[in-house]
Write a protein that holds these residues in place. Sequence first.
Motif, PDB file in Angstrom:
ATOM      1  N   ASN A   1      -2.592 -26.868  20.797  1.00 45.15           N
ATOM      2  CA  ASN A   1      -4.054 -26.894  20.914  1.00 45.15           C
ATOM      3  C   ASN A   1      -4.667 -27.447  19.632  1.00 45.15           C
ATOM      4  OD1 ASN A   1      -5.039 -24.575  19.065  1.00 45.15           O
ATOM      5  ND2 ASN A   1      -3.448 -23.574  20.291  1.00 45.15           N
ATOM      6  N   LEU A   2      -5.855 -27.919  19.785  1.00 44.54           N
ATOM      7  CA  LEU A   2      -6.661 -28.417  18.669  1.00 44.54           C
ATOM      8  C   LEU A   2      -8.090 -27.934  18.922  1.00 44.54           C
ATOM      9  CD1 LEU A   2      -7.200 -30.203  16.169  1.00 44.54           C
ATOM     10  CD2 LEU A   2      -7.520 -32.131  17.762  1.00 44.54           C
ATOM     11  N   GLN A   3      -8.679 -27.217  17.921  1.00 40.43           N
ATOM     12  CA  GLN A   3     -10.015 -26.674  18.141  1.00 40.43           C
ATOM     13  C   GLN A   3     -10.865 -26.780  16.870  1.00 40.43           C
ATOM     14  OE1 GLN A   3      -8.915 -22.727  19.444  1.00 40.43           O
ATOM     15  NE2 GLN A   3      -9.018 -21.878  17.364  1.00 40.43           N
ATOM     16  N   HIS A   4     -12.153 -26.892  17.101  1.00 44.22           N
ATOM     17  CA  HIS A   4     -13.120 -26.994  16.020  1.00 44.22           C
ATOM     18  C   HIS A   4     -14.220 -25.969  16.274  1.00 44.22           C
ATOM     19  CE1 HIS A   4     -15.899 -28.622  13.055  1.00 44.22           C
ATOM     20  NE2 HIS A   4     -16.840 -28.652  14.000  1.00 44.22           N
ATOM     21  N   TYR A   5     -14.428 -25.081  15.296  1.00 46.55           N
ATOM     22  CA  TYR A   5     -15.479 -24.072  15.414  1.00 46.55           C
ATOM     23  C   TYR A   5     -16.837 -24.702  15.120  1.00 46.55           C
ATOM     24  CZ  TYR A   5     -12.229 -20.125  15.718  1.00 46.55           C
ATOM     25  OH  TYR A   5     -11.269 -19.229  16.119  1.00 46.55           O
ATOM     26  N   LEU A   6     -17.719 -24.625  16.094  1.00 49.28           N
ATOM     27  CA  LEU A   6     -19.096 -25.007  15.821  1.00 49.28           C
ATOM     28  C   LEU A   6     -19.776 -23.958  14.953  1.00 49.28           C
ATOM     29  CD1 LEU A   6     -20.104 -26.291  19.362  1.00 49.28           C
ATOM     30  CD2 LEU A   6     -19.421 -27.641  17.372  1.00 49.28           C
ATOM     31  N   GLU A   7     -19.309 -22.733  15.140  1.00 48.73           N
ATOM     32  CA  GLU A   7     -19.803 -21.628  14.312  1.00 48.73           C
ATOM     33  C   GLU A   7     -18.658 -20.676  14.099  1.00 48.73           C
ATOM     34  OE1 GLU A   7     -23.332 -18.239  14.277  1.00 48.73           O
ATOM     35  OE2 GLU A   7     -23.397 -19.895  15.700  1.00 48.73           O
ATOM     36  N   LEU A   8     -18.344 -20.373  12.828  1.00 44.80           N
ATOM     37  CA  LEU A   8     -17.194 -19.538  12.519  1.00 44.80           C
ATOM     38  C   LEU A   8     -17.399 -18.121  13.040  1.00 44.80           C
ATOM     39  CD1 LEU A   8     -16.414 -20.650   8.833  1.00 44.80           C
ATOM     40  CD2 LEU A   8     -15.123 -21.200  10.899  1.00 44.80           C
ATOM     41  N   PRO A   9     -16.298 -17.452  13.449  1.00 45.76           N
ATOM     42  CA  PRO A   9     -16.422 -16.064  13.892  1.00 45.76           C
ATOM     43  C   PRO A   9     -16.779 -15.150  12.718  1.00 45.76           C
ATOM     44  CG  PRO A   9     -14.123 -16.706  13.774  1.00 45.76           C
ATOM     45  CD  PRO A   9     -14.922 -17.944  13.557  1.00 45.76           C
ATOM     46  N   THR A  10     -17.377 -14.026  13.046  1.00 46.37           N
ATOM     47  CA  THR A  10     -17.827 -13.059  12.044  1.00 46.37           C
ATOM     48  C   THR A  10     -17.029 -11.778  12.167  1.00 46.37           C
ATOM     49  OG1 THR A  10     -20.060 -13.972  12.112  1.00 46.37           O
ATOM     50  CG2 THR A  10     -19.804 -11.759  11.194  1.00 46.37           C
ATOM     51  N   SER A  11     -16.601 -11.242  11.034  1.00 47.81           N
ATOM     52  CA  SER A  11     -15.926  -9.941  10.979  1.00 47.81           C
ATOM     53  C   SER A  11     -16.692  -9.034  10.033  1.00 47.81           C
ATOM     54  CB  SER A  11     -14.484 -10.085  10.498  1.00 47.81           C
ATOM     55  OG  SER A  11     -13.724 -10.827  11.429  1.00 47.81           O
ATOM     56  N   ILE A  12     -16.555  -7.741  10.254  1.00 46.06           N
ATOM     57  CA  ILE A  12     -17.247  -6.742   9.436  1.00 46.06           C
ATOM     58  C   ILE A  12     -16.267  -6.173   8.436  1.00 46.06           C
ATOM     59  CG2 ILE A  12     -18.620  -4.639   9.456  1.00 46.06           C
ATOM     60  CD1 ILE A  12     -19.945  -6.961  10.878  1.00 46.06           C
ATOM     61  N   PHE A  13     -16.583  -6.311   7.165  1.00 42.16           N
ATOM     62  CA  PHE A  13     -15.778  -5.745   6.080  1.00 42.16           C
ATOM     63  C   PHE A  13     -16.680  -4.834   5.247  1.00 42.16           C
ATOM     64  CE2 PHE A  13     -13.662  -9.793   6.983  1.00 42.16           C
ATOM     65  CZ  PHE A  13     -12.354  -9.382   7.178  1.00 42.16           C
TER      66      PHE A  13
END
Length: 444
Positions: A79-91
Motif C-alpha cells: 500500500n501507499l498512503q498520504h495523510y491529508l491530516e495526521l491522526p491525533t493521539s492523547i498524551f
Amino acid sequence: MKRAIFLLAVSCGLLFSGQLRAQQSNDLLPSTATLEDCIRYALKHQPILHQSIIDEAITDRTVKSKLADWYPQVSVDANLQHYLELPTSIFGGNPTKVGVANNSAATFTLNQNLFTRDLLLASKTAKEVRTQSQQNTTRSQIDVVSDVSKAYYDVLLTQQQINVLSEDIVRLERSLKDAYNQYQSGVVDKTDYKRATISLNNAKAQKKAALELLNSKQAYLKQLLGYPTSSPDILISSDTTTMVAEVNNSDTSAIPDYHNRIEYKLLKTQESLLEANVRYNKWGYLPTVSAFVNYAFAYQNQDFGKLYNNNYPNSLLGLKLSLPIFQGGKRVHNIKMAELQLERNKWDFESLTSAVNTQYTQAMAAYRSNLNDYMTLKENVAMAQDVYNLLQLQYKEGIKTYLDVLISETELRTAQLSYYNAMYQVLSSKIDLQKALGTLTVNY
C-alpha cells in the motif's frame, strides 16, 4: 542449391500430405463397416463421451485445486498512503499529532495449513471423486454401445427389407410379363396382368418408402456415432451370418447380479462420499490450525520524494487456532442432515435391486418371445418359398390360377419381411438383456 531446396520442400510436402491422409483415413469408418467398427468410432467421436472425458479432466483439476491448499500459501500486500491530516493521539491529556504524512508498506505472508476439515475431506475423498467421474463416463459409454448397436441393426434390417422388396419386384415384373403374354395370346383375360401391375406398383411404393426410411435411420446412426453429417451414408456390412449367429448366442439361464451394474457401482461411490460427509460435519467441533510468517517493509517520511529512503521493517511468526464456540446448534443439524442423506442413499440400493430384477424379467421375457417368433418365422420363409415355387410352376402348366400365384408371392414377401423384423427385435431385446445383466461391455 535452389534445385536441392525445391526437391526437399516437395518431399516434405508429400510426406506431410501422406501423413495427413493416413490420419484422415484412420479417422473414418472402413468402406464397409461392421458393428464393431461403428461402436469403436462412436466411442472415439461421440460428443457426449467427449463431454464426459472433459468432465473427468475438470474433476481432476478440481481435486488438485482443493489439495493445493496443503502447500504453503505465499502472498504479498502493498500500500501507499498520504495523510491529508495526521491522526491525533492523547498524551498526558494533551492532543498531539503523530506520524508522518507519507507511508508505504509491503507485507509478505507465508501461511501453512496444519489442520482444516475442508482439506482433510479433500484428501480422504479425492480417489472416490475421481472414480465417480470415471464411472459416469462408463455409464455414458454403455448407453452409446446399446444405442449404436440398435441403430446399426435397424439400418441393416431396413437394407434387408429393401433387398427383399427388390427381389419381389423382379419376380413381379417377370410375372407381369408372363401374364401379359398369356393375355396377348388369348389364354387368359386381362385380369391377371392387371393384378400383376397392381402388385408391382405396391411393391415399388413399399421400396420407395423403405428407401426414405433408410435415409432417416442413416441420419440417426450418424448422430449416435458423431459422424460428419456432410459425409456419404455409412455402408454397413449386409452379411447377416453374424447376426444369425448372435441371435442364439445368449445364455437364458443367466441370473442378474446387480453388483455388475454401473448404477450399483455409482451408488457405492456415492455412499463412500456421503460417509465422508458425515465425518466432515463431525469434524466441525475440531479447531482449524495454521502457522504463519509475516515480514513487512515499512517506509515513512514527511517528504514524499524521500519516502523510500528509509525502511523500518518488522516481522513475526505464529500459530493461529480457530474454533467456533456456539453456532446455535448449526453443527448438530448439519451432522443429522448428513446422516439422513446417508440413510436415504441406502434406500437407493433397495430401489436399484428391485429395478434390476424388473428390467431383467422384462428383457428376458421379450428376448424369449422374440426368439420364438424368429424361429417360427424362419420356418415360414422356407415354406412360403416352396409354396411360391410350386404354384409358379403349376401356373405355367395351367393347373393353378394367377391369383394363387399372387397370393403365394404376397405371403412370401410378408414372411421375409417379418423374418428380418423378428431378427431385429430379438437382437434388440438381447442388448436390453445384456444391459439388465450388466454384461454389456465397452471394450472395443
